[in-house]
Scaffold this active site. Structure first.
Site, PDB file in Angstrom:
ATOM      1  CG  ASP A 118       2.349 -32.179  56.510  1.00  0.00           C
ATOM      2  OD1 ASP A 118       3.285 -31.214  56.547  1.00  0.00           O
ATOM      3  OD2 ASP A 118       2.312 -33.357  57.474  1.00  0.00           O
ATOM      4  CG  HIS A 173       9.725 -30.484  64.200  1.00  0.00           C
ATOM      5  ND1 HIS A 173      10.772 -31.407  64.664  1.00  0.00           N
ATOM      6  CD2 HIS A 173       8.781 -30.845  64.990  1.00  0.00           C
ATOM      7  CE1 HIS A 173      10.446 -32.027  65.538  1.00  0.00           C
ATOM      8  NE2 HIS A 173       9.217 -31.588  65.879  1.00  0.00           N
TER       9      HIS A 173
HETATM   10  C1  BDR Z   1       7.072 -33.543  61.436  1.00  0.00           C
HETATM   11  O1  BDR Z   1       5.850 -33.824  61.640  1.00  0.00           O
HETATM   12  C2  BDR Z   1       4.886 -32.871  61.423  1.00  0.00           C
HETATM   13  O2  BDR Z   1       3.986 -32.946  62.589  1.00  0.00           O
HETATM   14  C3  BDR Z   1       5.521 -31.830  61.437  1.00  0.00           C
HETATM   15  O3  BDR Z   1       4.876 -30.773  60.519  1.00  0.00           O
HETATM   16  C4  BDR Z   1       6.887 -32.091  60.831  1.00  0.00           C
HETATM   17  O4  BDR Z   1       6.834 -32.008  59.582  1.00  0.00           O
HETATM   18  C5  BDR Z   1       7.875 -33.407  62.793  1.00  0.00           C
HETATM   19  O5  BDR Z   1       8.087 -34.934  63.063  1.00  0.00           O
HETATM   20 CA    CA Z   2       5.343 -30.912  58.184  1.00  0.00          CA
END
Ligand code: BDR
Ligand code: CA
Length: 313
Positions: free
Chosen positions: A10, A240
């Site tokens: 995403d 992340h």
């Molecule tokens: C996850 O949430 C999204 O905002 C980031 O892309 C990552 O996949 C982190 O909690």
């Molecule tokens: Ca993500």
């Protein structure tokens, strides 16, 4: 031989970091990007995924996926984290390319069937496309090499509630279907991603060595870094999603514990990934007969960031 992967995503700033990391890694062969709602709408996520292939000048198909959660109402997109455009409000022009005609779930099923036992799915957003693929063709669970997902948390606090991480919270029912299916799942959650801090000096060195991808990531990351440094006592941002790519290239960077994971689908704990370590018995039945997930609990942050930097440079 390069490891075959599909990235479900995403984009999203840390998604963009992960995708460029994968495109540049000789150890990986990216067979496709599949998109989901999450950081932005699925339409914008699809456009952004195509943009990333065009910046990197790679011919990788992009398949559009689910637009909303499977059961719960959609949550607002976090533009305060990723910007309204998903790329930190940098006003990047729209891409020229188009998504392929098939859905993300169908793309996953067809690609896994084409290379049985060889495809690893790397999931960087809410898990609706993976759950849809399981519904379309339950046998895919036995034909996938591994599912490596960024999401959840075992003992670290959540980031959208005291116990829930954003990707799981956005579609808890889909996540529970993914954790209870018979494929090998590896969870890279906040337990480890909160130990890896990406800062501007690293991004500046990558930009210097690789102005195209590095320059783009540097520009996107400024909004993301501002979000983290204004809310928390940190001078940088969490890495992340990109940690999943490091894992598939070199799993020795992580320390893993085995256990059954179930997802709370309602109540104040909605979105919590509840981890029952292997060998512990509980009188409640929910974790019985659930396949073992590999939950990453330790990470060598320096080694991980070095791998990112050398791969991108
Ligand atoms: C996850 O949430 C999204 O905002 C980031 O892309 C990552 O996949 C982190 O909690
Ligand atoms: Ca993500």
């Amino acid at each position: 031989m390069a490891r075959k992967i599909i990235i479900d995503t995403d984009p999203g700033i840390d998604d963009a970091m992960a995708i460029f990391f994968a495109f540049q890694a000789p150890q990986l062969e990216v067979l496709g990007l599949t998109t989901t709602f999450g950081n932005v709408s699925v339409d914008l996520a699809t456009q952004n995924a195509i943009t990333l292939t065009e910046i990197a000048k790679v011919t990788v198909p992009v398949a559009k996926g689910v637009a909303v959660p499977s059961v719960i109402a959609p949550r607002p997109h976090p533009d305060f984290v990723h910007g309204k455009d998903g790329f930190g409000n940098i006003d990047w022009p729209a891409p020229k390319g188009k998504a392929v005609e098939k859905s993300a779930a169908q793309f996953i099923v067809d690609t896994v069937r084409e290379f049985p036992g060889e495809v690893t799915i790397i999931a960087l957003g809410p898990l609706g496309n993976l759950a849809e693929a399981l519904k379309l063709d339950p046998e895919v669970a036995n034909l996938v090499d591994e599912v490596v997902l960024m999401g959840g948390t075992a003992i670290e606090y959540g980031n959208v509630s005291p116990v829930a991480e954003a990707n799981i919270m956005n579609d808890p029912h889909a996540a529970d279907a993914v954790f209870t299916a018979s494929w090998q799942v590896t969870m890279i959650g906040l337990d480890v991603t909160h130990q890896v801090l990406l800062d501007n000096p690293i991004l500046e060195r990558i930009r210097e060595a690789n102005p195209t991808e590095g320059g783009f990531l540097y520009d996107c990351a400024q909004h993301y870094i501002n979000f983290y440094s204004s809310r928390f006592d940190m001078d940088g941002c969490y890495f992340h999603d990109a940690s999943t790519i490091a894992y598939v290239i070199d799993p020795s960077i992580f320390g893993v514990e085995l256990g059954a994971v179930r997802v709370a689908c309602e109540g104040i704990g909605i979105g919590q990934t509840i981890f029952a370590p292997e060998g512990m018995d509980f009188p409640t039945p929910h974790w019985n007969d659930v396949p073992m997930t590999q939950v990453c609990m330790e990470v060598d942050s320096d080694k991980l960031l070095k791998l990112f930097e050398t791969t991108l440079s």
